[in-house]
Design an enzyme around this catalytic site. Structure first.
Site, PDB file in Angstrom:
ATOM      1  N   LYS A 167       9.408   4.726   9.407  1.00  0.00           N
ATOM      2  CA  LYS A 167       8.983   4.319   8.069  1.00  0.00           C
ATOM      3  C   LYS A 167       8.039   5.353   7.457  1.00  0.00           C
ATOM      4  O   LYS A 167       8.105   5.638   6.263  1.00  0.00           O
ATOM      5  CB  LYS A 167       8.299   2.947   8.120  1.00  0.00           C
ATOM      6  CG  LYS A 167       7.791   2.450   6.755  1.00  0.00           C
ATOM      7  CD  LYS A 167       8.929   2.324   5.723  1.00  0.00           C
ATOM      8  CE  LYS A 167       8.423   1.964   4.318  1.00  0.00           C
ATOM      9  NZ  LYS A 167       7.977   0.576   4.217  1.00  0.00           N
ATOM     10  N   LYS A 235      -1.648   4.228   1.053  1.00  0.00           N
ATOM     11  CA  LYS A 235      -1.868   3.816   2.450  1.00  0.00           C
ATOM     12  C   LYS A 235      -0.790   4.406   3.357  1.00  0.00           C
ATOM     13  O   LYS A 235      -1.086   4.921   4.439  1.00  0.00           O
ATOM     14  CB  LYS A 235      -1.872   2.282   2.517  1.00  0.00           C
ATOM     15  CG  LYS A 235      -2.000   1.692   3.910  1.00  0.00           C
ATOM     16  CD  LYS A 235      -0.662   1.268   4.513  1.00  0.00           C
ATOM     17  CE  LYS A 235       0.001   0.166   3.713  1.00  0.00           C
ATOM     18  NZ  LYS A 235       1.248  -0.292   4.374  1.00  0.00           N
TER      19      LYS A 235
END
Length: 286
Positions: A167, A235
């Site tokens: 990811k 983030k």
């Protein structure tokens, strides 16, 4: 199946809805009571807290913003889950957090997999997410029927934490493409070329991408309603940079994209869609 779902945000809500459509019994919890009520309105059950959502569930799914939220919730799931519970964390978090969750779960007889997703809000609504799964092979196979309801691409990529590493790679590519599409729009407009006509050609050639397919029109119109917020991509870029450091590799373009995303956030665009990187490139050009 009886499924507990924790985290009913932009992604979690449509994912829970798709599980309901598939015939599962879904008990949902979110810090927003309104989101819980929305799930109840679709035929789901509302929970008063994490423990309530976990009670009696065969599968628990979490879709939370970041590692601290998962670290807060996971111990409750492990403690109060039924024996042999399957815990699927679909949040995007640090790989080391997923490995920590897997160790805590294994010690309590809970099966845990990390299964972050790509595809954005549209993919969550349509059930066409791409899902990268880390964990033991037998646990991933047990999760596959549920994950197949949520996505069209479900790939076991390695042991615990591997899903999060993939990811991170996904997010650095997505951020890079948004940055380059933004630069293409600025170049086309500054040169007096219709940006939509130009991007239509790009989308049909080797430069074509899912981002061009879905976002070129809204980017040219400067519509940045959040499907995935800059705050969250900021983030994620931090996770990608940290993963590179841990692996001992240099990713110079990733570092540059991380800085562009950080600039978007610093300029007050954190609540906008990540396609708002265009605003940063525009600002660089006056």
């Amino acid at each position: 199946m009886n499924i507990g779902f924790v985290g009913l945000g932009i992604m979690g809500s449509p994912m829970a809805a798709n599980l309901l459509k598939a015939g599962h019994v879904v008990t949902g919890y979110d810090v927003s009571a309104e989101r819980v009520e929305q799930l109840v309105g679709l035929g789901g059950k509302g929970a008063s807290g994490v423990v309530d959502a976990v009670g009696g569930a065969e599968v628990v799914i979490t879709m939370l913003p970041d590692s601290p939220q998962v670290e807060e919730v996971a111990p409750l799931i492990v403690e109060y889950g039924r024996p042999n519970l399957l815990y699927i964390d679909m949040s995007t978090i640090r790989p080391e957090t997923s490995r920590w969750v897997a160790r805590q779960a294994a010690a309590a007889g809970v099966r845990a997999v990390d299964a972050p997703v790509s595809g954005g809000e549209r993919g969550a609504i349509d059930g066409t997410l791409s899902i990268m799964v880390g964990g033991a092979a037998e646990d991933v196979e047990a999760a596959r029927p549920v994950l197949g309801t949520l996505g069209t691409t479900v790939v076991h990529v390695g042991p615990a934490g591997a899903g999060q590493t993939v990811k991170a790679a996904n997010q650095l590519v997505v951020g890079g493409i948004y940055g380059l599409v933004s630069e293409a729009i600025v170049l086309l407009e500054a040169s007096g070329v219709d940006p939509l006509a130009g991007l239509d050609v790009l989308a049909g050639g080797l430069a074509g991408s899912r981002i061009l397919e879905l976002k070129r029109h809204t980017m040219v119109r400067r519509e940045f309603n959040p499907g995935f917020r800059i705050d969250l991509h900021h983030k994620d870029m931090g996770i990608a940079v940290a993963a590179a450091r841990e692996a001992g590799v240099s990713l110079p373009l990733t570092g540059q994209v991380a800085q562009l995303v950080a600039a978007a956030r610093a300029q007050g665009h954190g609540s906008l869609d990540h396609s708002a990187l265009l605003k940063v490139v525009e600002r660089l050009n006056g």
